[in-house]
Design a protein around this motif. Structure first.
Motif, PDB file in Angstrom:
ATOM      1  N   ASP A  46       6.112  11.062  12.102  1.00  0.00           N
ATOM      2  CA  ASP A  46       6.148  12.263  11.250  1.00  0.00           C
ATOM      3  C   ASP A  46       5.909  11.942   9.777  1.00  0.00           C
ATOM      4  O   ASP A  46       6.174  12.782   8.909  1.00  0.00           O
ATOM      5  N   ARG A  47       5.395  10.762   9.485  1.00  0.00           N
ATOM      6  CA  ARG A  47       5.191  10.408   8.080  1.00  0.00           C
ATOM      7  C   ARG A  47       4.271  11.431   7.412  1.00  0.00           C
ATOM      8  O   ARG A  47       3.280  11.869   7.978  1.00  0.00           O
ATOM      9  N   GLY A  52       6.300   2.618  -2.523  1.00  0.00           N
ATOM     10  CA  GLY A  52       5.983   3.979  -2.944  1.00  0.00           C
ATOM     11  C   GLY A  52       4.530   4.217  -3.280  1.00  0.00           C
ATOM     12  O   GLY A  52       4.165   5.333  -3.661  1.00  0.00           O
ATOM     13  N   THR A  53       3.667   3.207  -3.158  1.00  0.00           N
ATOM     14  CA  THR A  53       2.260   3.366  -3.516  1.00  0.00           C
ATOM     15  C   THR A  53       1.412   3.629  -2.266  1.00  0.00           C
ATOM     16  O   THR A  53       1.783   3.229  -1.161  1.00  0.00           O
ATOM     17  N   PRO A  54       0.262   4.278  -2.443  1.00  0.00           N
ATOM     18  CA  PRO A  54      -0.629   4.457  -1.293  1.00  0.00           C
ATOM     19  C   PRO A  54      -1.137   3.118  -0.753  1.00  0.00           C
ATOM     20  O   PRO A  54      -1.389   2.995   0.453  1.00  0.00           O
ATOM     21  N   THR A  55      -1.293   2.112  -1.613  1.00  0.00           N
ATOM     22  CA  THR A  55      -1.735   0.800  -1.138  1.00  0.00           C
ATOM     23  C   THR A  55      -0.783   0.268  -0.076  1.00  0.00           C
ATOM     24  O   THR A  55      -1.213  -0.291   0.943  1.00  0.00           O
ATOM     25  N   ARG A  56       0.514   0.436  -0.283  1.00  0.00           N
ATOM     26  CA  ARG A  56       1.507   0.004   0.711  1.00  0.00           C
ATOM     27  C   ARG A  56       1.303   0.753   2.024  1.00  0.00           C
ATOM     28  O   ARG A  56       1.356   0.156   3.113  1.00  0.00           O
ATOM     29  N   MET A  57       1.046   2.053   1.949  1.00  0.00           N
ATOM     30  CA  MET A  57       0.832   2.831   3.168  1.00  0.00           C
ATOM     31  C   MET A  57      -0.404   2.353   3.916  1.00  0.00           C
ATOM     32  O   MET A  57      -0.389   2.200   5.147  1.00  0.00           O
ATOM     33  N   TRP A  58      -1.490   2.123   3.175  1.00  0.00           N
ATOM     34  CA  TRP A  58      -2.736   1.689   3.818  1.00  0.00           C
ATOM     35  C   TRP A  58      -2.566   0.321   4.471  1.00  0.00           C
ATOM     36  O   TRP A  58      -3.025   0.103   5.600  1.00  0.00           O
ATOM     37  N   LEU A  59      -1.912  -0.604   3.770  1.00  0.00           N
ATOM     38  CA  LEU A  59      -1.767  -1.950   4.310  1.00  0.00           C
ATOM     39  C   LEU A  59      -0.825  -1.958   5.507  1.00  0.00           C
ATOM     40  O   LEU A  59      -1.112  -2.615   6.522  1.00  0.00           O
ATOM     41  N   ASP A  60       0.286  -1.243   5.424  1.00  0.00           N
ATOM     42  CA  ASP A  60       1.183  -1.161   6.578  1.00  0.00           C
ATOM     43  C   ASP A  60       0.450  -0.609   7.798  1.00  0.00           C
ATOM     44  O   ASP A  60       0.622  -1.089   8.926  1.00  0.00           O
ATOM     45  N   SER A  70      -3.942   9.694  -2.986  1.00  0.00           N
ATOM     46  CA  SER A  70      -2.542   9.429  -2.655  1.00  0.00           C
ATOM     47  C   SER A  70      -1.953  10.715  -2.092  1.00  0.00           C
ATOM     48  O   SER A  70      -2.509  11.803  -2.291  1.00  0.00           O
ATOM     49  N   PRO A  71      -0.838  10.644  -1.372  1.00  0.00           N
ATOM     50  CA  PRO A  71      -0.247  11.886  -0.842  1.00  0.00           C
ATOM     51  C   PRO A  71       0.016  12.931  -1.914  1.00  0.00           C
ATOM     52  O   PRO A  71      -0.346  14.103  -1.755  1.00  0.00           O
ATOM     53  N   GLU A  72       0.631  12.519  -3.016  1.00  0.00           N
ATOM     54  CA  GLU A  72       0.931  13.495  -4.070  1.00  0.00           C
ATOM     55  C   GLU A  72      -0.352  13.986  -4.727  1.00  0.00           C
ATOM     56  O   GLU A  72      -0.492  15.176  -5.047  1.00  0.00           O
ATOM     57  N   GLY A  73      -1.312  13.091  -4.945  1.00  0.00           N
ATOM     58  CA  GLY A  73      -2.580  13.500  -5.535  1.00  0.00           C
ATOM     59  C   GLY A  73      -3.327  14.491  -4.666  1.00  0.00           C
ATOM     60  O   GLY A  73      -3.926  15.455  -5.167  1.00  0.00           O
ATOM     61  N   ASP A 128      -6.302   8.928   7.837  1.00  0.00           N
ATOM     62  CA  ASP A 128      -5.083   9.426   8.467  1.00  0.00           C
ATOM     63  C   ASP A 128      -4.166  10.071   7.439  1.00  0.00           C
ATOM     64  O   ASP A 128      -3.585  11.143   7.691  1.00  0.00           O
ATOM     65  N   VAL A 129      -4.025   9.448   6.272  1.00  0.00           N
ATOM     66  CA  VAL A 129      -3.208  10.043   5.208  1.00  0.00           C
ATOM     67  C   VAL A 129      -3.766  11.407   4.821  1.00  0.00           C
ATOM     68  O   VAL A 129      -3.016  12.392   4.706  1.00  0.00           O
TER      69      VAL A 129
END
Length: 467
Positions: free
Chosen positions: A5-6, A106-114, A387-390, A425-426
């Motif tokens: 549910d991210r 908290g960064t989009p880079t972290r989301m992409w790499l994970d 980014s999600p917020e962007g 996906d984001v």
């Protein structure tokens, strides 16, 4: 590491709607109509050397954060322009990333790499100094297998189309090799003329001379220069499958000079005697010239203004362009684009996609412009706002004036190949969350939202980029 549910709303009603919408788009093929991956990967189809060369060395999102905390570019293996010594041990580079993993919280880079670590390489523990070697070894072992070669990953990622971006001086040998190989993956190019249309681009005069040599045109004359550009556009369509151009000017300034005035300015550019103000006018004139050429050859035009490129002169001198030192600036569009729009803005057969790094222009300028001129569309949230917020801010500020159908879906605009599925996906999750709110507030019916979700994830990009 990846919660199902991210990025969905915390409100249970909206979350349930978002889940249903995402079920319609989560597995759709990826259309990646604009980006900067290396076509040689797919032409040669050789194994990626190691985890550091895949995830750290080429990715300015990764190394700019580390650099901001005092980690040197040399220690991250980023090549120097002068060929000077940099770290060559990929394990040491990887350990630096892992030891500083907390910087990416908290960064989009972290989301992409994970996302890439887990879905591509099966990594299920968090990167850290303690886990660095284990994860390096796991990814490195995968990269030796045939199912992790570039073409195999392309197919596994469910990429229907991937566009790279090349200079007009590029021979497109890798695109030719891809086409002649018999592989069915669709990789096309985009025409990026900045080196030969920007008098302040390093080596401009030599670049224009090379353009003439490539085309057989006399690029010391205005007419020959324009003819050479038309020829290279044609070449990019025929050899590279191009459907778009891309323009990375510092501002959105356009001009519509007489032929005589344009020719005089071009002659000054070739002599290297233009002032900064004249160089700006020349770039603006070339946007209008490119738009007129697009009316003839059908190439979609992308304008990416608003970045102060190479802001850090020390980094530029040592490492060159695209090394994390580009900074957003305020950008004006309404007056800047008027000469161009006066000439071609009402043309229904032309598509000009506008991007921005200045979010204050979304509701004030870009949405009203695209909501009126048939030739204009608004590109997705870009670069620093990918980014999600962007993306949420983009939808909130653009939609009420331009609607959804004066936008062009999503493009990832990345050099990092393994981040492509993550980025799409984001975008799909954020759009489903936005649409879920509209449904929950009774502003859309759910069947309309489901249709929109597919359009935003897939259909609009295909239509806008004429794919």
């Amino acid at each position: 590491m990846l919660h199902p549910d991210r990025l969905f709303p915390s409100d249970p009603t909206q979350r349930d709607i978002a889940r249903r919408l995402y079920a319609e788009v989560g597995s759709l093929p990826i259309i990646s109509p604009h980006g900067h991956t290396d076509p040689s990967w797919f032409a040669k189809n050789e194994a990626f050397p190691n985890p550091a060369s895949l995830f750290v060395v080429p990715d300015h999102y990764a190394f700019r954060m580390l650099y901001s905390q005092g980690v040197t570019m040399e220690s991250l293996g980023v090549p120097r322009k002068d060929g000077g010594a940099v770290e060559s041990d990929p394990r040491k580079i990887w350990r630096l990333l892992a030891q500083n993993w907390h910087l990416f919280r908290g960064t989009p880079t972290r989301m992409w790499l994970d996302h890439a670590f887990e879905t591509v390489f099966g990594v299920t523990e968090r990167l850290s100094g303690a886990s660095a070697d284990r994860i390096f070894d796991q990814i490195d072992a995968c990269l030796q297998k045939p199912e992790f070669l570039p073409r195999a990953l392309f197919e596994r990622f469910n990429i229907e189309l991937l566009a790279t971006t090349e200079s007009p001086l590029d021979t497109l040998e890798h695109h030719r090799a891809i086409r002649e190989s018999g592989w069915t993956g669709r990789v096309i190019t985009a025409f990026r003329p900045d080196p030969v249309v920007d008098p302040e681009f390093e080596g401009f005069q030599a670049n224009v001379e090379t353009l003439g040599a490539l085309t057989g045109e006399n690029t010391s004359t205005w007419a020959g220069y324009l003819a050479a550009l038309r020829d290279r556009r044609r070449y990019f369509k025929e050899v590279g499958g191009a459907t778009s151009t891309d323009h990375g000017h510092a501002t959105a300034t356009t001009a519509d000079l007489s032929d005589a005035d344009a020719e005089r300015l071009f002659e000054k550019a070739l002599r290297g005697t233009v002032t900064a103000a004249e160089a700006e006018i020349f770039r603006g004139q070339m946007l209008t010239e490119m738009a007129k050429m697009s009316l003839d050859d059908g190439l979609v035009m992308q304008i990416h203004p608003g970045s102060f490129r190479n802001h850090n002169p020390g980094v530029f001198e040592r490492f060159g362009r695209d090394k994390g030192a580009d900074i957003p600036t305020g950008t004006e569009y309404v007056r800047a684009l008027k000469p161009l729009l006066d000439r071609v803005g009402n043309e229904r057969g032309l598509t000009i996609i506008l991007f921005t790094l200045d979010e204050t222009s979304y509701a004030r300028e870009l949405a009203p412009l695209a909501g009126h001129y048939p030739a204009l569309r608004v590109g997705p949230a870009w670069w620093f706002h990918d980014s999600p917020e962007g993306m949420r801010r983009y939808r909130e500020m653009i939609t009420e004036t331009a609607g959804f159908y004066n936008t062009v879906g999503f493009n990832d605009d990345t050099r990092a190949f393994c981040s492509i599925p993550a980025r799409h996906d984001v975008a799909r999750r954020v759009d489903c969350a936005f649409l879920a709110r509209l449904v929950a507030e009774h502003r859309l019916e759910e069947d309309e939202a489901a249709e929109l979700a597919v359009d935003l994830a897939y259909t609009l990009a295909k239509k806008a980029y004429r794919l």
